[in-house]
Write a protein that holds these residues in place. Structure first.
Motif, PDB file in Angstrom:
ATOM      1  N   THR A 198       0.862  -1.170   0.000  1.00  0.00           N
ATOM      2  CA  THR A 198       0.000   0.000   0.000  1.00  0.00           C
ATOM      3  C   THR A 198       0.899   1.219   0.000  1.00  0.00           C
ATOM      4  O   THR A 198       1.573   1.496   0.998  1.00  0.00           O
ATOM      5  N   ASP A 199       0.943   1.889  -1.115  1.00  0.00           N
ATOM      6  CA  ASP A 199       1.793   3.056  -1.275  1.00  0.00           C
ATOM      7  C   ASP A 199       3.254   2.699  -1.011  1.00  0.00           C
ATOM      8  O   ASP A 199       3.878   2.080  -1.841  1.00  0.00           O
ATOM      9  N   TYR A 200       3.761   3.012   0.171  1.00  0.00           N
ATOM     10  CA  TYR A 200       5.175   2.805   0.456  1.00  0.00           C
ATOM     11  C   TYR A 200       5.428   1.671   1.448  1.00  0.00           C
ATOM     12  O   TYR A 200       6.567   1.370   1.755  1.00  0.00           O
ATOM     13  N   ASP A 201       4.365   1.070   1.974  1.00  0.00           N
ATOM     14  CA  ASP A 201       4.489  -0.043   2.917  1.00  0.00           C
ATOM     15  C   ASP A 201       4.327  -1.364   2.185  1.00  0.00           C
ATOM     16  O   ASP A 201       3.372  -1.549   1.426  1.00  0.00           O
ATOM     17  N   VAL A 202       5.251  -2.299   2.422  1.00  0.00           N
ATOM     18  CA  VAL A 202       5.215  -3.594   1.744  1.00  0.00           C
ATOM     19  C   VAL A 202       5.306  -4.704   2.786  1.00  0.00           C
ATOM     20  O   VAL A 202       6.216  -4.715   3.624  1.00  0.00           O
ATOM     21  N   TYR A 203       4.360  -5.641   2.723  1.00  0.00           N
ATOM     22  CA  TYR A 203       4.347  -6.825   3.585  1.00  0.00           C
ATOM     23  C   TYR A 203       4.548  -8.051   2.711  1.00  0.00           C
ATOM     24  O   TYR A 203       4.010  -8.127   1.613  1.00  0.00           O
ATOM     25  N   SER A 204       5.295  -9.002   3.221  1.00  0.00           N
ATOM     26  CA  SER A 204       5.552 -10.235   2.480  1.00  0.00           C
ATOM     27  C   SER A 204       5.396 -11.450   3.392  1.00  0.00           C
ATOM     28  O   SER A 204       5.844 -11.429   4.546  1.00  0.00           O
ATOM     29  N   LEU A 205       4.764 -12.491   2.856  1.00  0.00           N
ATOM     30  CA  LEU A 205       4.682 -13.799   3.497  1.00  0.00           C
ATOM     31  C   LEU A 205       5.379 -14.768   2.558  1.00  0.00           C
ATOM     32  O   LEU A 205       5.004 -14.882   1.393  1.00  0.00           O
ATOM     33  N   LEU A 206       6.404 -15.450   3.026  1.00  0.00           N
ATOM     34  CA  LEU A 206       7.183 -16.355   2.190  1.00  0.00           C
ATOM     35  C   LEU A 206       7.257 -17.721   2.852  1.00  0.00           C
ATOM     36  O   LEU A 206       7.665 -17.829   4.011  1.00  0.00           O
ATOM     37  N   TYR A 207       6.846 -18.751   2.121  1.00  0.00           N
ATOM     38  CA  TYR A 207       7.015 -20.124   2.580  1.00  0.00           C
ATOM     39  C   TYR A 207       8.130 -20.727   1.745  1.00  0.00           C
ATOM     40  O   TYR A 207       8.080 -20.716   0.521  1.00  0.00           O
ATOM     41  N   LEU A 208       9.164 -21.239   2.408  1.00  0.00           N
ATOM     42  CA  LEU A 208      10.354 -21.781   1.750  1.00  0.00           C
ATOM     43  C   LEU A 208      10.613 -23.177   2.279  1.00  0.00           C
ATOM     44  O   LEU A 208      10.542 -23.425   3.481  1.00  0.00           O
ATOM     45  N   SER A 209      10.907 -24.098   1.367  1.00  0.00           N
ATOM     46  CA  SER A 209      11.232 -25.459   1.764  1.00  0.00           C
ATOM     47  C   SER A 209      12.110 -26.084   0.689  1.00  0.00           C
ATOM     48  O   SER A 209      12.293 -25.518  -0.385  1.00  0.00           O
ATOM     49  N   THR A 210      12.645 -27.255   1.017  1.00  0.00           N
ATOM     50  CA  THR A 210      13.319 -28.012  -0.024  1.00  0.00           C
ATOM     51  C   THR A 210      12.257 -28.496  -1.001  1.00  0.00           C
ATOM     52  O   THR A 210      11.077 -28.608  -0.646  1.00  0.00           O
ATOM     53  N   GLU A 211      12.655 -28.762  -2.204  1.00  0.00           N
ATOM     54  CA  GLU A 211      11.706 -29.227  -3.231  1.00  0.00           C
ATOM     55  C   GLU A 211      10.954 -30.469  -2.756  1.00  0.00           C
ATOM     56  O   GLU A 211       9.746 -30.574  -2.912  1.00  0.00           O
ATOM     57  N   LYS A 212      11.666 -31.400  -2.112  1.00  0.00           N
ATOM     58  CA  LYS A 212      11.013 -32.656  -1.720  1.00  0.00           C
ATOM     59  C   LYS A 212      10.076 -32.487  -0.519  1.00  0.00           C
ATOM     60  O   LYS A 212       9.143 -33.247  -0.354  1.00  0.00           O
ATOM     61  N   ASN A 213      10.277 -31.487   0.338  1.00  0.00           N
ATOM     62  CA  ASN A 213       9.422 -31.272   1.500  1.00  0.00           C
ATOM     63  C   ASN A 213       8.348 -30.207   1.293  1.00  0.00           C
ATOM     64  O   ASN A 213       7.530 -29.976   2.170  1.00  0.00           O
ATOM     65  N   PHE A 214       8.349 -29.560   0.132  1.00  0.00           N
ATOM     66  CA  PHE A 214       7.447 -28.434  -0.099  1.00  0.00           C
ATOM     67  C   PHE A 214       5.983 -28.817   0.127  1.00  0.00           C
ATOM     68  O   PHE A 214       5.274 -28.160   0.888  1.00  0.00           O
ATOM     69  N   SER A 215       5.518 -29.869  -0.493  1.00  0.00           N
ATOM     70  CA  SER A 215       4.106 -30.246  -0.363  1.00  0.00           C
ATOM     71  C   SER A 215       3.790 -30.780   1.034  1.00  0.00           C
ATOM     72  O   SER A 215       2.653 -30.708   1.485  1.00  0.00           O
ATOM     73  N   LYS A 216       4.806 -31.273   1.734  1.00  0.00           N
ATOM     74  CA  LYS A 216       4.616 -31.826   3.077  1.00  0.00           C
ATOM     75  C   LYS A 216       4.078 -30.773   4.053  1.00  0.00           C
ATOM     76  O   LYS A 216       3.254 -31.073   4.920  1.00  0.00           O
ATOM     77  N   TYR A 217       4.530 -29.538   3.943  1.00  0.00           N
ATOM     78  CA  TYR A 217       4.138 -28.477   4.865  1.00  0.00           C
ATOM     79  C   TYR A 217       3.263 -27.408   4.214  1.00  0.00           C
ATOM     80  O   TYR A 217       2.932 -26.413   4.846  1.00  0.00           O
ATOM     81  N   LEU A 218       2.898 -27.596   2.950  1.00  0.00           N
ATOM     82  CA  LEU A 218       2.149 -26.580   2.212  1.00  0.00           C
ATOM     83  C   LEU A 218       0.794 -26.276   2.843  1.00  0.00           C
ATOM     84  O   LEU A 218       0.412 -25.109   2.952  1.00  0.00           O
ATOM     85  N   ASP A 219       0.049 -27.290   3.279  1.00  0.00           N
ATOM     86  CA  ASP A 219      -1.257 -27.039   3.894  1.00  0.00           C
ATOM     87  C   ASP A 219      -1.122 -26.191   5.154  1.00  0.00           C
ATOM     88  O   ASP A 219      -1.908 -25.275   5.385  1.00  0.00           O
ATOM     89  N   GLU A 220      -0.112 -26.494   5.963  1.00  0.00           N
ATOM     90  CA  GLU A 220       0.106 -25.707   7.181  1.00  0.00           C
ATOM     91  C   GLU A 220       0.502 -24.273   6.839  1.00  0.00           C
ATOM     92  O   GLU A 220       0.046 -23.324   7.480  1.00  0.00           O
ATOM     93  N   ALA A 221       1.359 -24.112   5.838  1.00  0.00           N
ATOM     94  CA  ALA A 221       1.773 -22.764   5.425  1.00  0.00           C
ATOM     95  C   ALA A 221       0.563 -21.977   4.923  1.00  0.00           C
ATOM     96  O   ALA A 221       0.390 -20.808   5.280  1.00  0.00           O
ATOM     97  N   ASN A 222      -0.289 -22.623   4.127  1.00  0.00           N
ATOM     98  CA  ASN A 222      -1.491 -21.945   3.639  1.00  0.00           C
ATOM     99  C   ASN A 222      -2.414 -21.546   4.787  1.00  0.00           C
ATOM    100  O   ASN A 222      -3.000 -20.465   4.777  1.00  0.00           O
ATOM    101  N   GLU A 223      -2.533 -22.405   5.784  1.00  0.00           N
ATOM    102  CA  GLU A 223      -3.365 -22.097   6.946  1.00  0.00           C
ATOM    103  C   GLU A 223      -2.805 -20.880   7.696  1.00  0.00           C
ATOM    104  O   GLU A 223      -3.553 -20.002   8.130  1.00  0.00           O
ATOM    105  N   ILE A 224      -1.498 -20.827   7.835  1.00  0.00           N
ATOM    106  CA  ILE A 224      -0.857 -19.676   8.492  1.00  0.00           C
ATOM    107  C   ILE A 224      -1.089 -18.413   7.658  1.00  0.00           C
ATOM    108  O   ILE A 224      -1.477 -17.369   8.178  1.00  0.00           O
ATOM    109  N   PHE A 225      -0.878 -18.510   6.351  1.00  0.00           N
ATOM    110  CA  PHE A 225      -1.087 -17.354   5.475  1.00  0.00           C
ATOM    111  C   PHE A 225      -2.541 -16.894   5.514  1.00  0.00           C
ATOM    112  O   PHE A 225      -2.823 -15.695   5.504  1.00  0.00           O
ATOM    113  N   ASP A 226      -3.486 -17.850   5.544  1.00  0.00           N
ATOM    114  CA  ASP A 226      -4.916 -17.505   5.564  1.00  0.00           C
ATOM    115  C   ASP A 226      -5.301 -16.706   6.798  1.00  0.00           C
ATOM    116  O   ASP A 226      -6.299 -15.994   6.797  1.00  0.00           O
ATOM    117  N   SER A 227      -4.512 -16.799   7.861  1.00  0.00           N
ATOM    118  CA  SER A 227      -4.823 -16.061   9.086  1.00  0.00           C
ATOM    119  C   SER A 227      -4.326 -14.618   9.034  1.00  0.00           C
ATOM    120  O   SER A 227      -4.645 -13.824   9.927  1.00  0.00           O
TER     121      SER A 227
END
Length: 179
Positions: A129-158
């Motif tokens: 918004t104008d000059y303020d920037v917020y970022s949510l980043l979920y980072l994982s190894t390629e093989k573990n990405f889907s393992k924690y994706l649902d939890e990351a999405n739940e955190i982001f949804d909040s």
């Protein structure tokens, strides 16, 4: 008898998982809830890192004020340009998407690449918004990405940001000081 035990054990586990304690982090105006199986491993005034206790999952919640005007698309493109310059074999997965979290519009993209010889995959959401920037980043190894994706999405949804009134003069004074 073992079947009945397993059935009741599954019900109890489901109830306790559902009732799991949520912690809250606050970064400037942004509030995010996260479960107890993610812990804060780094905190400063503009970034909070959450790590998954039992694996290679990481969530970074960041904020910055820029001297340049950003909307969510331009801010996400700026992040992508930084990744392209610093990651090997960087590529986006799909296209940028509009996402609404608690009445606030965010831009979202997934990408992958190699960092320090390790294949990594990320999902990033940005709100500007104008000059303020917020970022949510979920980072994982390629093989573990889907393992924690649902939890990351739940955190982001909040993620919650209060409605912001645009006051260009106040923002300019905040950045430039006295005119």
């Amino acid at each position: 008898m073992d079947g009945i035990y397993c059935f009741f054990n599954a019900i109890v586990k489901g109830i306790t998982d559902h009732l799991e304690t949520k912690n809250e982090l606050v970064l400037h105006d942004l509030k995010v809830e996260y479960p107890a199986n993610w812990i804060k491993t780094s905190t400063d005034s503009d970034a909070i890192i959450l790590d998954k206790i039992s694996g290679k999952g990481r969530i970074a919640v960041t904020y910055f004020t820029s001297n340049f005007y950003y909307n969510s698309t331009s801010a996400l493109n700026a992040f992508i340009n930084e990744y392209e310059e610093s990651w090997d074999q960087f590529e986006t997965i799909g296209t940028m998407q509009d996402v609404t979290l608690n009445d606030t519009r965010w831009k979202k993209i997934e990408f992958c690449g190699i960092v320090n010889g390790e294949n990594r995959r990320c999902m990033q959401m940005v709100h500007a918004t104008d000059y303020d920037v917020y970022s949510l980043l979920y980072l994982s190894t390629e093989k573990n990405f889907s393992k924690y994706l649902d939890e990351a999405n739940e955190i982001f949804d909040s993620a919650y940001l209060p409605p912001k009134e645009i006051n260009t003069d106040a923002i300019k004074q905040k950045i430039l000081g006295e005119w």
